[in-house]
Design a protein around this motif. Structure first.
Motif, short mmCIF file in Angstrom:
data_model
loop_
_atom_site.label_atom_id
_atom_site.label_comp_id
_atom_site.label_asym_id
_atom_site.label_seq_id
_atom_site.Cartn_x
_atom_site.Cartn_y
_atom_site.Cartn_z
N ILE A 110 -5.89 0.75 3.62
CA ILE A 110 -5.38 1.77 2.71
C ILE A 110 -5.61 3.12 3.38
O ILE A 110 -6.76 3.49 3.65
CB ILE A 110 -6.07 1.69 1.34
CG1 ILE A 110 -5.79 0.34 0.70
CG2 ILE A 110 -5.63 2.83 0.44
CD1 ILE A 110 -6.56 0.07 -0.56
N ARG A 111 -4.54 3.83 3.63
CA ARG A 111 -4.66 5.09 4.36
C ARG A 111 -4.87 6.23 3.37
O ARG A 111 -4.01 6.51 2.52
CB ARG A 111 -3.43 5.35 5.22
CG ARG A 111 -3.66 6.45 6.24
CD ARG A 111 -2.65 6.35 7.37
NE ARG A 111 -2.86 7.39 8.36
CZ ARG A 111 -3.72 7.31 9.37
NH1 ARG A 111 -4.46 6.23 9.52
NH2 ARG A 111 -3.83 8.29 10.24
N GLY A 170 -1.40 -3.49 3.68
CA GLY A 170 -1.74 -2.46 2.71
C GLY A 170 -0.51 -1.77 2.18
O GLY A 170 0.60 -1.98 2.69
N PRO A 171 -0.66 -0.95 1.17
CA PRO A 171 0.49 -0.21 0.63
C PRO A 171 1.03 0.78 1.65
O PRO A 171 0.26 1.34 2.45
CB PRO A 171 -0.10 0.50 -0.60
CG PRO A 171 -1.57 0.61 -0.32
CD PRO A 171 -1.92 -0.61 0.48
N ILE A 196 -7.94 -0.23 -5.85
CA ILE A 196 -8.01 -0.92 -4.57
C ILE A 196 -7.97 -2.44 -4.78
O ILE A 196 -7.23 -3.16 -4.11
CB ILE A 196 -9.27 -0.50 -3.80
CG1 ILE A 196 -9.13 0.95 -3.33
CG2 ILE A 196 -9.51 -1.42 -2.60
CD1 ILE A 196 -10.39 1.53 -2.72
N HIS A 197 -8.78 -2.92 -5.72
CA HIS A 197 -8.79 -4.36 -5.99
C HIS A 197 -7.42 -4.85 -6.48
O HIS A 197 -6.96 -5.94 -6.10
CB HIS A 197 -9.86 -4.70 -7.03
CG HIS A 197 -11.25 -4.69 -6.48
ND1 HIS A 197 -11.63 -5.46 -5.40
CD2 HIS A 197 -12.37 -4.00 -6.86
CE1 HIS A 197 -12.92 -5.25 -5.14
NE2 HIS A 197 -13.38 -4.37 -6.00
N LYS A 198 -6.76 -4.05 -7.30
CA LYS A 198 -5.43 -4.43 -7.80
C LYS A 198 -4.44 -4.53 -6.65
O LYS A 198 -3.63 -5.47 -6.60
CB LYS A 198 -4.96 -3.41 -8.83
CG LYS A 198 -3.61 -3.75 -9.45
CD LYS A 198 -3.20 -2.71 -10.50
CE LYS A 198 -1.84 -3.04 -11.09
NZ LYS A 198 -1.42 -2.03 -12.09
N ASN A 236 -8.28 5.44 7.79
CA ASN A 236 -7.98 4.07 7.40
C ASN A 236 -9.18 3.50 6.66
O ASN A 236 -10.27 3.37 7.23
CB ASN A 236 -7.70 3.21 8.64
CG ASN A 236 -6.40 3.58 9.32
OD1 ASN A 236 -5.34 3.52 8.71
ND2 ASN A 236 -6.50 4.00 10.57
N VAL A 237 -9.00 3.16 5.39
CA VAL A 237 -10.05 2.55 4.59
C VAL A 237 -9.77 1.05 4.55
O VAL A 237 -8.69 0.62 4.13
CB VAL A 237 -10.08 3.14 3.17
CG1 VAL A 237 -11.10 2.42 2.30
CG2 VAL A 237 -10.42 4.63 3.25
#
Length: 533
Positions: free
Chosen positions: A90-91, A53-54, A76-78, A96-97
């Motif tokens: 993705i935090r 994730g980023p 998110i998809h990008k 945490n997602v």
């Protein structure tokens, strides 16, 4: 000098509310910095890795990026495309997602580890809609959820109840024909979204309140002002319930209502309560004073349920909240799938021909489609499946929250993570589907010609999900979707408006409905008496 009887108040309590709020946030952020350092540095460095994730910022995680790139679902998809991954982390704030677009990983979450991901997040919107979490769909895992889930499965959506309520569903299918026929005779243009959404709203009102209208009703069979307001309020709630609100990841921000969701949800709830509460309270009174003793609808069922001591199983608060929550489940998926299916068929007329051939062979032109015809309407069911695959109403399913640390595949999923199964990501995954952006119903046909269902247990796309949090109303949802589609296709010929050669497929920003309601020309194809004339 203090006035008589007035106690001394420390000067820091005279700070303006905004300054106090900033002071409070600074303290909170300091606490979160300590937790972040512990999470990333102090704990075991050999801990299994999170999904890619980023890189998150301290304290706020990736919230600044999310807020700067709306809608959040597209961002998110990008990010997942940039990372070339079908599972990410993705935090957002301290959460945490975990978005997922791979069917095999999705099945691992909802089959192998279903019990570990059976909870729901605490959010502003879900708290308001569920009246403090006394319902079933939006409620975190626990005894209240178990109680209400049992009510839905056993008492509201069983096969026996489905059969009991068939006449009410038939009445609304007939009313749909009456309404569209009237629109044909008044210019021919039909707003398909109004027809589909209010068919769903009518079925809901009929099943729970034994009425189509809250007001005087409309002579043409269409919705009145009250019904429009009622259904619109449900869609406001749906758009906000899991809408990536910053305050859901940094709870202290809820007081500020930065995105305006809190005000929208409260207003929508007030509108629905204005229509529901008096009916529910009056019905409870009728059962209590003995003036009613026969069950006519699902509201009666909820009121008359008894516990082991022969006392009412549900409180008035639970009944009101559960009925409101179920309204959200009634109006969205069938109406959206059928609107998209008609739009796709208008751009591919050969699909209309196949659908008409099937309907005329099985039903003929001397009667309307009935629920008993549904098992034989396999091509129509492939069209509905394809609409659910390609055009889901939301990008992600309702979040599943992990109740303990879990390993899924090669990744560590911490307790409290929000797992999001990507409806569009699964359904449009090029590793699973050839020509994923083309509407091809035949891809769902079975070689042996056996019965086709709208469910997708392999999670190659999502209709009703699976597992503990799967939809308990699969039978009802499937019936409503196919009856709605079949009645519209069998009863009318559809064509584009003058000077239009093709429907433009533009999705609305933030949700995946058509940006503009589908408004097309309809003409009756059956005898007038079949429409109620």
């Amino acid at each position: 000098m203090l006035s008589q009887g007035m106690s001394y108040i420390p000067s820091f309590l005279w700070l303006p509310s905004q300054s106090f709020c900033l002071f409070f946030i600074n303290i909170l952020f300091g606490f979160m910095i300590i937790k972040t350092i512990k999470y990333y540095i102090v704990e075991n460095p050999n801990k299994p890795k999170l999904p890619p994730g980023p890189k998150p910022w301290p304290i706020v995680g990736n919230l600044p990026e999310m807020l700067a790139n709306k809608p959040a679902t597209s961002w998110i998809h990008k990010k997942m495309e940039e990372l070339n991954t079908e599972i990410a982390c993705i935090r957002l704030g301290n959460v945490n997602v975990i978005p997922v677009t791979c069917p095999s990983i999705a099945r691992e979450f909802l089959r192998k580890h279903d019990a570990d991901f059976a909870s729901r997040p605490i959010t502003m919107a879900s708290d308001i809609i569920s009246n403090g979490y006394v319902t079933s769909i939006l409620v975190p895992y626990g005894e209240q959820w178990k109680k209400m889930k049992k009510v839905l499965v056993k008492d509201l959506f069983s096969s026996r109840r489905h059969q009991w309520l068939q006449d009410k569903r038939n009445e609304e299918a007939d009313n749909l024909m009456f309404y569209v026929y009237n629109k044909c005779n008044n210019g021919g243009l039909v707003n398909v979204r109004i027809a589909t959404q209010h068919y769903c709203g009518n079925v809901y009102r009929k099943l729970f309140f034994n009425t189509r209208y809250f007001g005087k009703g409309m002579k043409d069979g269409g919705p009145g002002l009250e019904e429009v307001e009622h259904v619109d309020a449900a869609f406001v709630m749906l758009n906000c319930v899991f809408a990536f609100s910053a305050s859901d990841y940094i709870p202290c921000l809820r007081l500020l209502d930065l995105d305006g969701h809190k005000g929208k949800v409260k207003n929508a709830k007030r509108i629905i309560n204005n229509y529901h509460d008096s009916l529910i309270e009056e019905r409870i009174k009728q059962w209590n004073d003995g003036s009613k003793n026969v069950e006519d609808d699902l509201l009666d069922v909820l009121i008359t349920l008894k516990d082991a001591n022969n006392k009412p199983l549900l409180t008035t608060k639970e009944i009101k909240a559960q009925i409101m929550e179920l309204m959200l489940a009634f109006v969205d998926n069938p109406s959206n799938a059928v609107e998209w299916t008609l739009a796709e068929m208008l751009n591919q007329p050969e699909l209309f021909e196949k659908a008409m051939e099937e309907l005329d062979n099985i039903v003929g032109k001397d009667r309307m489609v009935q629920e008993s015809d549904i098992p034989k309407l396999n091509f129509l069911k492939t069209c509905a499946r394809e609409a659910f695959r390609l055009h889901p109403i939301t990008d992600f399913n309702a979040p599943h929250v992990s109740i303990k640390d879990t390993m899924v595949g090669d990744y560590f999923i911490p307790k409290g993570s929000h797992v999001l199964l990507g409806r569009s990501g699964l359904g449009r995954n090029p590793k699973v589907w050839t020509e994923p952006y083309k509407f091809k119903p035949e891809r769902h046909l079975k070689n042996d010609g056996s019965n086709i269902a709208l469910t997708e247990p392999e999670l190659k796309f999502i209709t009703f999900s699976i597992g503990r949090r799967g939809c308990p109303g699969i039978m009802l949802g499937s019936t409503m979707t196919i009856m709605l589609l079949a009645r519209l296709l069998h009863g009318f010929t559809w064509c584009l408006p003058p000077n239009t050669t093709r429907i433009k497929f533009v999705e609305s920003n933030g949700v995946m409905v058509l940006d503009e309601p589908l408004t097309v020309v309809a003409k009756p194809r059956l005898a007038a008496e079949l429409y109620g004339f």
